[in-house]
Design a protein around this motif. Structure first.
Motif, PDB file in Angstrom:
ATOM      1  N   GLU A 184       0.814  -1.216   0.000  1.00 52.98           N
ATOM      2  CA  GLU A 184       0.000   0.000   0.000  1.00 52.98           C
ATOM      3  C   GLU A 184       0.844   1.261   0.000  1.00 52.98           C
ATOM      4  O   GLU A 184       1.756   1.414   0.810  1.00 52.98           O
ATOM      5  CB  GLU A 184      -0.914   0.033   1.227  1.00 52.98           C
TER       6      GLU A 184
ATOM      7  N   GLU B 253     -11.765   2.833  -7.134  1.00 50.45           N
ATOM      8  CA  GLU B 253     -11.440   3.288  -5.780  1.00 50.45           C
ATOM      9  C   GLU B 253     -12.469   4.264  -5.230  1.00 50.45           C
ATOM     10  O   GLU B 253     -12.837   5.233  -5.890  1.00 50.45           O
ATOM     11  CB  GLU B 253     -10.075   3.974  -5.768  1.00 50.45           C
TER      12      GLU B 253
ATOM     13  N   GLU C  27      -6.415  -3.995   5.130  1.00 49.08           N
ATOM     14  CA  GLU C  27      -6.094  -2.608   4.796  1.00 49.08           C
ATOM     15  C   GLU C  27      -5.243  -1.932   5.854  1.00 49.08           C
ATOM     16  O   GLU C  27      -5.559  -1.977   7.042  1.00 49.08           O
ATOM     17  CB  GLU C  27      -7.376  -1.797   4.615  1.00 49.08           C
TER      18      GLU C  27
ATOM     19  N   GLN D 215      -0.150  -3.790   6.642  1.00 51.52           N
ATOM     20  CA  GLN D 215      -1.409  -3.930   5.920  1.00 51.52           C
ATOM     21  C   GLN D 215      -2.391  -4.816   6.659  1.00 51.52           C
ATOM     22  O   GLN D 215      -3.485  -4.401   6.956  1.00 51.52           O
ATOM     23  CB  GLN D 215      -1.150  -4.548   4.533  1.00 51.52           C
TER      24      GLN D 215
ATOM     25  N   GLU E 230     -14.197  -1.493   0.719  1.00 50.33           N
ATOM     26  CA  GLU E 230     -13.171  -0.578   1.220  1.00 50.33           C
ATOM     27  C   GLU E 230     -13.472  -0.079   2.629  1.00 50.33           C
ATOM     28  O   GLU E 230     -14.585   0.379   2.909  1.00 50.33           O
ATOM     29  CB  GLU E 230     -13.051   0.634   0.292  1.00 50.33           C
TER      30      GLU E 230
ATOM     31  N   GLN F 131     -13.399  -3.720   6.715  1.00 55.62           N
ATOM     32  CA  GLN F 131     -13.252  -3.494   5.282  1.00 55.62           C
ATOM     33  C   GLN F 131     -14.588  -3.559   4.558  1.00 55.62           C
ATOM     34  O   GLN F 131     -14.978  -2.622   3.893  1.00 55.62           O
ATOM     35  CB  GLN F 131     -12.316  -4.548   4.670  1.00 55.62           C
TER      36      GLN F 131
END
Lengths: 99, 99, 99, 99, 99
Positions: A61, C61, D61, D77, E61, E77
């Motif tokens: 990332e 995104e 994430e 991550q 996301e 997430q």
């Protein structure tokens, strides 16, 4: 984070100015046998001194890469955050993989 | 970051206003032989003057693209951040791939 | 950004309030022949007036989607940022694909 | 978030200073039978005390990882956010998988 | 955003405190026939009251999830942002898939 094998060096003279001065390494995500490639190779910035024959811990990332490099404007995604000395894999996981 | 081959040009007249004025290139992630396609093609903004026959270093994150383009409102993901002159691939990685 | 074919419409009455009022389209990433599906279908918000038979440029995104929609609280990932009029694919890339 | 099996421990002495002091676990995303591996193994930070034979809930994430660890500069991550006690899978989904 | 089938419930007692009080559902991305699984199952937070037999619109996301849940510190997430009542798939897309 991914387990990657160092797969080579990258030479790029024409590139974004923020990338200049960094060592770019070609890294290949590998399976638990640390040999079989899995998925596409990546190009990562190295800050821990990784080299040939190393197994690296790679973060994919950009936000992490910018934190680590202390450069908020560097357009980078992957960065090597550690070198793996040893993986102690549970027998069960090893067995599933080798089927 | 991914190793991609320039695969073509993109013509798009009806698009988000922030994308106007940028060169959009079709890029294809490739394996270490720099020929075999791997995964889906992407459309990337080019800022380093990449062209036909170039192997590009492509960043797939919008945050990086916005930093690089200096436009915080551009709805873009992929951007070409460098051109790869040479890949120095370790013999072992080459061998695994060619099996 | 991905090259996607418009694959259909989506009807969803029970949804997050920020998504109300937007047109949701079903989009399918495709290969360079613009027909062969590659990977999973996505649901994207359309802001450029895409429709049946269009090939769209899709950004996956959420940060880009929020910028484009001017709504910082919309929980969305994919958004159509352009319509592709033409792809000028290099002969070499075309050949590799058709093997 | 992904369903992962704990697959082993990771030993890494040479690493980013922010990663020091955290337990790094090797985790393998698995299918609904909780045994069949799917996709590449990940290395995740453990904060819930996961161990051998556990099925973990893994967040991939970095932004989530940084929130959870309370360290805005950690280049990480994946992080284990929970341990799964039980999955109550609908018969239909089970059937599709076992075809 | 992905089209997912609700595949089951998740029981997790030992988890990050921000995740407490939320319903965690097991969701499986599916193809356009709404039955064939594609890719790995995910665990998502449900805020629209999805249940057995529903086809959900899932956002993968964390940034979207945090906006939707109104909790900037939740390490999550995937979140269910809508329930799909109907998909109106173009005949051409349907044909390509069924080959």
């Amino acid at each position: 984070m991914l387990i990657c094998k160092i797969a080579g060096d990258v030479v790029s003279t024409q590139k974004n100015s923020h990338l200049k001065g960094y060592k770019l390494l070609l890294v290949q995500p590998v399976e638990l046998d640390l040999t079989t490639p899995v998925g596409v190779s990546l190009i990562a910035i190295d800050k821990v001194g990784a080299g040939k024959d190393d197994i690296a811990l790679v973060n994919k990332e950009g936000s992490s890469a910018r934190l680590l490099l202390g450069d908020e404007e560097i357009p980078v995604q992957a960065v090597i955050v550690g070198i793996i000395d040893d993986l102690d894999i549970l027998p069960e996981s090893r067995a599933v993989r080798s089927r």
